[in-house]
Enzyme design. Sequence first.
Site, mmCIF file in Angstrom:
data_model
loop_
_atom_site.group_PDB
_atom_site.id
_atom_site.type_symbol
_atom_site.label_atom_id
_atom_site.label_comp_id
_atom_site.label_asym_id
_atom_site.label_seq_id
_atom_site.Cartn_x
_atom_site.Cartn_y
_atom_site.Cartn_z
ATOM 1 N N CYS A 50 -60.009 39.335 49.085
ATOM 2 C CA CYS A 50 -61.019 40.125 48.408
ATOM 3 C C CYS A 50 -60.439 40.735 47.146
ATOM 4 O O CYS A 50 -59.318 40.442 46.749
ATOM 5 C CB CYS A 50 -61.525 41.236 49.341
ATOM 6 N N LEU A 71 -64.652 38.273 50.014
ATOM 7 C CA LEU A 71 -64.682 36.839 50.317
ATOM 8 C C LEU A 71 -64.543 36.735 51.826
ATOM 9 O O LEU A 71 -63.494 37.035 52.391
ATOM 10 C CB LEU A 71 -63.538 36.110 49.611
ATOM 11 N N ILE A 104 -63.838 35.618 55.402
ATOM 12 C CA ILE A 104 -62.931 34.669 56.032
ATOM 13 C C ILE A 104 -62.948 34.827 57.552
ATOM 14 O O ILE A 104 -63.024 33.868 58.296
ATOM 15 C CB ILE A 104 -61.482 34.849 55.511
ATOM 16 N N SER A 156 -50.302 26.759 51.752
ATOM 17 C CA SER A 156 -49.402 26.176 50.760
ATOM 18 C C SER A 156 -47.974 26.210 51.280
ATOM 19 O O SER A 156 -47.674 26.859 52.278
ATOM 20 C CB SER A 156 -49.493 26.942 49.439
#
Length: 631
Positions: A2, A51, A53, A363
């Site tokens: 966020c 956002l 999740i 990643s």
Amino acid sequence: MCGIAGIYHLETPKPVDPQRVAAMCDAMIHRGPDGQGVWTAPGVALGHRRLSIIDLAGSPQPMPSPDGRAMLVFNGEIYNYRELRRELRESGAEFRTDGDSEVILAAWQRWGPDCVSRLHGMFAFAIYDLEARTLFLARDRLGVKPLFLAPLSDGSLAFGSELKALLAHPLLRRDIDPLAIEDYLAWGYVPDTRSILKGVTKLPAGHSLLLRHGAPMPRPAQWWNVSFAERRKGKVDDLEAELLHLMREAVSSRMVADVPLGAFLSGGVDSSSVVALMAEKSTQPVKTCSIGFDVAALDETGYATQIARQFATDHRARQVSPDDFEAIDQLAAMFDEPFADASALPTLRVCQLARESVTVALSGDGADEAFAGYRRHVFQHGEDRVRSLLPQAIRGPVFGALGAIYPKADWAPRPLRARSTLLSLEGDSAEGYARSIGFTPPELRDGLYSGDFRKLRGDYRAEHGLLELMRGAPARSGLDRAQYADLKHWLPGDILTKVDRTSMAVSLEAREPLLDHRLIEFAASLPESMRVRGGQGKWLMKRTMRRFLPDQILYRPKQGFVTPIAQWFRGPLAQSAREIASGAALARTGWLDGARLTGVVEEHIAGRADHSRLLWQLLMLDKSLTRLGIA
């Protein structure tokens, strides 16, 4: 993942206009397109962009504690929140949601500022305690999530996840810090110890700040550090088993999400290791993505495809042209501060590709810093052996003289570029490493600066802070100190900034399992021979992953994202390079010697020298100054 913002009055608790904080949050809508909220009380306002999740509908922010005493805004993910929830519930805590945000609130109410040591994850958050009238700010151990701070003329402190949030506040002054220009030209980024704007700071990684109305502004308190001072003992097989367990735990804990999840896959050791362990854990094909180039010498997609086939991933690849410079202005807008890591361009492209199918991507970032995976670590290890054999009184004059006369051979194969090694051996271990990771060496910077800028800079040199950091590190060797500097300086300033801004620009959450702090602490305790051996870095990690990955992946030369900026400045960007020297925003500042800079530009365009890194650095600085409205 966020974006957070807020205002806190340090002296008198004046009312805060909620629209002002809303505007700060709206400047970061890309960080949180799924929801927004602003909360105010006398002397404080907290704002949030979400956002979604985890617990997609049940964890709106700003979030109050069940008893209404505390209010939270939070950016990041807490990977052990379920374990903490069980522990806190046993001690009487009540929970209304299924997410990790409420766990932070309960941890704060149980342990106060010490709660941060119980949190495993990436985070930057603010908690306002309505009874104590305190504001607590905290940032995660490695600095995965950013937090900018700025005292304002009305006596308040503004904070936000990105500098653009602070730039939305009308009281923020936009005066450039000349020392940040020195830092940027030295490193290619503005490190966390400074900001491009005077008065703006960044809460350091692993630090917290507790503010009280009416009390002076305190210094940030360090709550976590990594130590290289101890050496782990044990058989190689036992260390291998422990490392594999830690890697499995780190990967599996970051696979928790209520939205589609995948991984970046370059075909290198680190991303391939993450994908291998994800495939081991997942019952469905792992979604992977990679970016390739339409020039064979730059393209690694064949290795990514090999790993995708081996682990039966749902793989997507896309080729881009090396002439992908149209996004330069977009990059400048993402980073706010000047940022010269040219790999940000392909990183943005792979984030855009990932976002087409997932909202969270794992990643491989962090393993090189933790396990000594860069070529410079191998060189540092070897150079320290030379330093141990020859005293400074001999090394200084001999290697300094040789380095001065040895030709600068940017065009040559890497093993033949001896000039930098000779100059590195001239100084002590810390000085040598500072030179090896520098973008523009001090002698070149001094030759570019105008007389007026030299006066502004004074006695300050960018290398001083890094040398102090390395010489004061909890470490035993030069390699230890080099890795410590990477974790404290390079990682948050360059790598994590690049991944955070490019991923959040497309509303993608990037997670770095190889930066799990338990994994970092384990790696820091390894003997040097378990990190560097036989001219190879990451020795133990590669040995550990041989049961999953072929030697062709584990032991091939490290490449990384390559961007052909040298060719750009001799072709489509040649005119932009000339404008840097005369007419552009940077030229109008008067910081640089115009005649000297013109010579550098024309040397590069004519092919007599390779100044591409410097020209890219100056172009990105010029773009940032323009966006900031400075010149």
